[in-house]
Each structure stands twice: as structure tokens, then as C-alpha cells.
Write a protein that holds these residues in place. Structure first.
Motif, PDB file in Angstrom:
ATOM      1  N   ASP A 196      52.671  41.310  33.815  1.00  0.00           N
ATOM      2  CA  ASP A 196      51.676  42.035  34.606  1.00  0.00           C
ATOM      3  C   ASP A 196      51.138  41.109  35.703  1.00  0.00           C
ATOM      4  OD1 ASP A 196      49.726  43.628  35.644  1.00  0.00           O
ATOM      5  OD2 ASP A 196      48.520  43.741  33.815  1.00  0.00           O
ATOM      6  N   TYR A 197      51.393  41.468  36.959  1.00  0.00           N
ATOM      7  CA  TYR A 197      50.933  40.668  38.096  1.00  0.00           C
ATOM      8  C   TYR A 197      49.737  41.304  38.810  1.00  0.00           C
ATOM      9  CZ  TYR A 197      55.351  38.102  37.708  1.00  0.00           C
ATOM     10  OH  TYR A 197      56.401  37.323  37.260  1.00  0.00           O
ATOM     11  N   ALA A 198      49.118  42.297  38.178  1.00  0.00           N
ATOM     12  CA  ALA A 198      48.061  43.061  38.842  1.00  0.00           C
ATOM     13  C   ALA A 198      46.905  42.183  39.303  1.00  0.00           C
ATOM     14  CB  ALA A 198      47.552  44.160  37.906  1.00  0.00           C
ATOM     15  N   ASP A 199      46.587  41.134  38.551  1.00  0.00           N
ATOM     16  CA  ASP A 199      45.446  40.290  38.897  1.00  0.00           C
ATOM     17  C   ASP A 199      45.823  39.069  39.732  1.00  0.00           C
ATOM     18  OD1 ASP A 199      43.714  41.964  37.503  1.00  0.00           O
ATOM     19  OD2 ASP A 199      44.033  40.899  35.612  1.00  0.00           O
ATOM     20  N   LYS A 200      47.078  38.935  40.092  1.00  0.00           N
ATOM     21  CA  LYS A 200      47.493  37.763  40.864  1.00  0.00           C
ATOM     22  C   LYS A 200      47.069  37.927  42.319  1.00  0.00           C
ATOM     23  CE  LYS A 200      51.453  34.787  41.958  1.00  0.00           C
ATOM     24  NZ  LYS A 200      50.719  33.555  41.626  1.00  0.00           N
ATOM     25  N   ARG A 201      46.326  36.976  42.824  1.00  0.00           N
ATOM     26  CA  ARG A 201      45.819  37.044  44.197  1.00  0.00           C
ATOM     27  C   ARG A 201      46.354  35.919  45.074  1.00  0.00           C
ATOM     28  NH1 ARG A 201      44.999  41.252  42.584  1.00  0.00           N
ATOM     29  NH2 ARG A 201      43.068  42.449  42.350  1.00  0.00           N
TER      30      ARG A 201
END
Length: 267
Positions: free
Chosen positions: A52-57
């Protein structure tokens, strides 16, 4: 919602690149980010299917100053290494990121130098657990069997030649050998991808992937001095190296890279 931020995100372009490890993936990715005309790039390295890369900024690293955080990017660039074409075609690491268009780039380098670089990388780092895990199906570890990566190279080659049509949407096939050697070919690719059309080679040697298997990063800033076409020669009699090849793979290579032919007379 911040309207300026919304406009930036909604206009993001996407380029997904698939390549076999040691095919020059990071050099091509650095070139894409460096030459992109539409703004800065958010880069996702070595995508893991199921993560899950949803929180990668924060962007992963490439040898260019043209990177930024995800919320300010005009290009979302992602890299898939040693993945099947089906996985590459169907996977999306950031499902909620709107975009204006996606291009899938399939990178292919001739097998003789690709597999020489893989074998060199393995043997140069026998105690590096990370490297051995990434390249754990090689012939040096399989007691003489043809490795899975050879089968994957064949799948990429058949897609390149149009014998299969796994990849859907806007797809661009990038010949690494031509990209390193042909000025006009780089301009043609740049036009297709919305990049600066100066035709100049990419001279950086990325740090990701341990740099060059043979030169490490000694040629960073002068990559065109590397002898990329003749890596295979030191392994021409090496049994582990020869296990990468069979007649079908050689025939596919000759069709895509006719100038090389079959330099391995024993195969």
C-alpha cells in the motif's frame, strides 16, 4: 480544498516502466525525469505488488534535480523490475491519484549484456542478502537449470515483437541498446513521451541498484564512456552464464538486436 494543489494533482501525467533488472532501468528512469517538460516528478522505485503506497509522499531518488513531493508533481513515474507483463499491466500503486494520461514503457536490453550484468552483480556481492534475494533464481544458485528470468526475457521479447499483446492502453517499447547509441532514436522517444528533444545521452549513473554492475558509479557524469555493449565477453565460456540461453531466446534476440547476432557459438 486548495485549488492550486487540486489543479497540480489533476494534471499529473503517469509513466509506468517495466524492465528486467540490469537492463539500464534507472538510467532510463533518470532520463525520463530529467527531460520531462511538464514540471517536476514524483518517482516510485521498484514497485512491490500488494504494498500500500497510499501514504507515500516523498519521492524516491534518481540522479536528477527534477524530483518533488507527490502533491507538487506533474509526472508520476513508477518502476517495475522483474515483474510479469500481466502484473505490470494491471497493477496501480496509487489508485486514488487522478491523472490526465498514462503511458506504459516496456524496456528491453539485449540478453547477452543483461545477463552478464546480473551475474556480475551477484558474484560481486556474495554476502549481500538483499542482492541475493532480488536475484535468487539465477543459474549459479540453481545447479544448472535455466533461470526464470530467461523465461521472463522471452515474454518481454515476444511482446516487443508483437507476438503477444498483453499490455493494453498507450504502450511504448524502448530498446535500451538503441537508446544508448542512437541520437535520432532518443529524439523519437522524446517526442512520443513529451520530453526535451535535444537528443543528448544521459550521462548520470544512478545510485539505485548499486550503480553499474561493472563500473559502479565511477563513470557518473560520463556514462557514455562505459563499454555497455561488450559486458558479455568475460562470460562467454562461463557455464552459469551459458545456462541463461537456449535456441528460442537466441532467435528472439537476433530478431530484435540483429547487429549482435549470436556471439555464443556454443548455444
Amino acid at each position: 480544498m486548495n485549488l492550486r494543489l487540486y489543479f497540480t494533482i489533476s494534471c499529473m501525467r503517469k509513466i509506468k516502466l517495466a524492465g528486467i533488472r540490469r537492463s539500464g532501468n534507472h538510467a532510463v528512469l533518470g532520463w525520463l525525469a530529467e527531460k520531462f517538460l511538464g514540471g517536476k516528478t514524483f518517482f516510485l522505485n521498484d514497485v512491490v505488488i500488494g504494498r500500500d503506497y497510499a501514504d507515500k509522499r516523498k519521492s524516491d531518488n534518481l540522479p536528477t534535480n527534477n524530483l518533488c513531493r507527490r502533491g507538487k508533481a506533474s509526472l508520476f513515474l513508477s518502476s517495475y523490475e522483474d515483474k510479469s507483463l500481466f502484473e505490470f499491466d494491471n497493477h496501480e500503486p496509487l489508485t486514488r491519484t487522478p491523472h490526465t494520461g498514462e503511458t506504459k514503457v516496456m524496456l528491453l536490453r539485449d540478453p547477452f549484456n543483461t545477463f552478464a550484468s546480473r551475474l556480475k552483480c551477484i558474484r560481486s556481492r556474495p554476502d549481500n542478502k538483499y542482492m541475493q534475494r532480488l536475484l535468487n533464481d539465477e543459474p549459479s544458485l540453481l545447479a544448472g537449470d535455466m533461470p526464470k528470468i530467461s523465461i521472463l526475457w522471452k515474454a518481454y521479447a515476444k511482446e516487443y515483437l508483437g507476438e503477444t499483446n498483453t499490455l493494453q492502453g498507450r504502450v511504448l517499447f524502448l530498446n535500451y541498446n538503441m537508446w544508448t547509441q542512437d541520437y535520432e532514436y532518443r529524439i523519437e522517444l522524446a517526442k512520443a513521451l513529451g520530453l526535451a528533444e535535444d537528443g543528448k545521452p544521459f550521462e548520470r549513473v544512478p545510485g539505485y541498484g548499486f550503480g553499474s554492475s561493472f563500473d559502479n558509479r565511477r563513470k557518473d557524469g560520463k556514462a557514455t564512456e562505459m563499454d555497455l555493449s561488450n559486458r558479455w565477453e568475460i562470460y562467454r565460456e562461463d557455464e552459469d552464464y551459458l545456462n541463461y540461453f537456449d535456441g528460442e531466446l537466441i532467435d528472439l534476440s537476433k530478431e530484435i538486436f540483429p547487429a549482435i547476432g549470436n556471439p555464443l557459438r556454443r548455444v
